[in-house]
Design an enzyme around this catalytic site. Sequence first.
Site, PDB file in Angstrom:
ATOM      1  CD  GLU A 151      -2.545   1.238   2.715  1.00 13.54           C
ATOM      2  OE1 GLU A 151      -1.998   0.753   3.723  1.00 13.54           O
ATOM      3  OE2 GLU A 151      -3.658   1.775   2.754  1.00 13.54           O
ATOM      4  CE  LYS A 187      -6.957   1.295   4.245  1.00 14.39           C
ATOM      5  NZ  LYS A 187      -5.740   2.060   4.596  1.00 14.39           N
ATOM      6  CB  CYS A 214      -3.736  -1.175   5.447  1.00 11.69           C
ATOM      7  SG  CYS A 214      -2.575  -0.714   6.746  1.00 11.69           S
TER       8      CYS A 214
END
Length: 469
Positions: free
Chosen positions: A83, A182, A215
């Site tokens: 990321e 995300k 993440c």
Amino acid sequence: ARYSQTTVFGASAVLLVLSALGACALDTYVAAVYEHNVILSEDTEVPVSPEEALMLMEKNIAILEVAIKEAARQGAHIIVTPEDGIYGWAFTRETIYPYLEDIPDPQVDWIPCADPGRFAPSPVLERLSCLARNNSIYVVANMGDKKACNSSDPKCPSDGRYQYNTNVVFDSEGKLVARYHKYNLFVTEKQFNYPKDPGFVTFNTSFGSFGIFTCADILYHDPAVVLASRLQVDTILFPTAWVNTLPLLSAVQFHSAWAMGMGVNFLSANTHNCTLEMTGSGIYAPDGPRAYYYNTEMDNGHLLVTELSSRPRLSPDYPAAVNWSLYASHRAICQQDLCCHLSYKMVKKHQDEIYVLGAFDGLHVVEGEYYLQVCTLLKCLSTNLSSCGQPVEMAQTKFEMFSLSGTFGTSYVFPEVLYSGVQLAPGEFEVLTDGRLISRTTTSKPVLSVALFGRWYEKDPPHTAQASP
Ligand SMILES: *[C@@H]1O[C@H](CO)[C@@H](O)[C@H](O)[C@H]1NC(C)=O
Ligand SMILES: *[C@@H]1O[C@H](CO)[C@@H](O)[C@H](O)[C@H]1NC(C)=O
Ligand SMILES: *[C@@H]1O[C@H](CO)[C@@H](O)[C@H](O)[C@H]1NC(C)=O
Ligand SMILES: *[C@@H]1O[C@H](CO)[C@@H](O)[C@H](O)[C@H]1NC(C)=O
Ligand SMILES: *[C@@H]1O[C@H](CO)[C@@H](O)[C@H](O)[C@H]1NC(C)=O
Ligand SMILES: *[C@@H]1O[C@H](CO)[C@@H](O)[C@H](O)[C@H]1NC(C)=O
């Protein structure tokens, strides 16, 4: 290869069909992840031109290119990069803008390398696509997507665009096969918008089915648990920029535990920056880590390459389902409804070290709100009891045995075992179907922590609403 004996008996038409199938389905594949020390912009507060933005991204992609070529040379079918790996972090909404590209939905069926210019200018998509195509390898990268909007959409931000933290996947011919926005942005990511829904992004290959998220997503139910549990993907792709947080949330520790708790392969590529405590990437299987990297000394990146089962659920070694509260139903220490049970034997007691058994049942409120049930054996920073729970990286005490269990109200429990020096313990522990996390042998290194990290998703507060700029 599995079909080659069958084909001997077949008529030629059958032989053709069978060998086509046989050539495609692989029992195992080779996975790669690259931990990348991102070349950062000198100042993320000041806007730059699109040309300057591209120059910085080209520098990072040049480093990723070396890793991708090396992974392909070692036979890897797929490589995951981190990321923020192409431009870094800490931008504002305006200063990230020149780095973004308008990434089309993969349904358009596009190979940017073979058909550049079909959509809006996309030099980054084209270069990544060519890296995949030229090296015959799936490439997973994280970049920024922009989508123009206007007042016909009441949620449209005042600057007329949505900006998304996005993962892209190119297949070995360079085709865009996945795009994921995300869903659980980290508290500091003000440069990006929340997508309207979680987007459960999956794709199939000859080496298993894949799901993807990013993440902080790993801490929440959607999309992570849905991909692993309901959609039953074989492997999760996980670009991350993870800041290590002991005692329980160091990258290698928690990501390997999630892979085991959810029963999936997990390819985690972290950024590398020792000052910010970012390190820890790995290739994890449901029965334990296959390869991992944790290095707080050096500043360079690192490539991991190893073999995995394409469909771990079909493997005879696939771990059996666990009833996390079966064993612990009798005695223990408790907080609220969670009681934790520990038995252990140290090899030798060190006078200057103490360990505690902890139970936590409640809403976690730091850097995001989520409900936890945790049982943990922890080494304390000093012999002062009030130091217990603070980050600690070294220990001296080995354990002859340990067994930890708890009366969990959730079935989502991630087993962590962390040794001195933030090292994992592949093959040295196991989870029994009655919910005990036990040592298999005397620990080969001193112990920092043993934990059952439980997530009770039903008790979470509702998902954060659409952020306004
Ligand atoms: C891919 O290969 C083509 C033709 O060999 C070459 O022109 C191009 O620069 C390569 N691109 C990358 C990103 O490797
Ligand atoms: C506003 O956005 C909609 C949907 O994206 C588009 O169809 C329309 O043409 C836009 N209108 C203007 C005035 O740009
Ligand atoms: C992948 O294959 C499975 C099983 O064959 C199927 O159910 C699923 O819809 C496929 N997924 C995609 C994204 O094509
Ligand atoms: C790590 O990140 C910090 C802050 O973003 C930056 O100043 C530093 O140069 C980075 N370190 C390396 C080795 O790249
Ligand atoms: C797990 O064990 C507990 C305690 O014996 C029992 O109450 C519960 O029903 C079991 N759960 C499952 C899913 O079998
Ligand atoms: C233990 O630590 C606490 C908090 O840091 C401190 O107030 C206390 O005095 C310490 N106790 C001893 C015995 O050193």
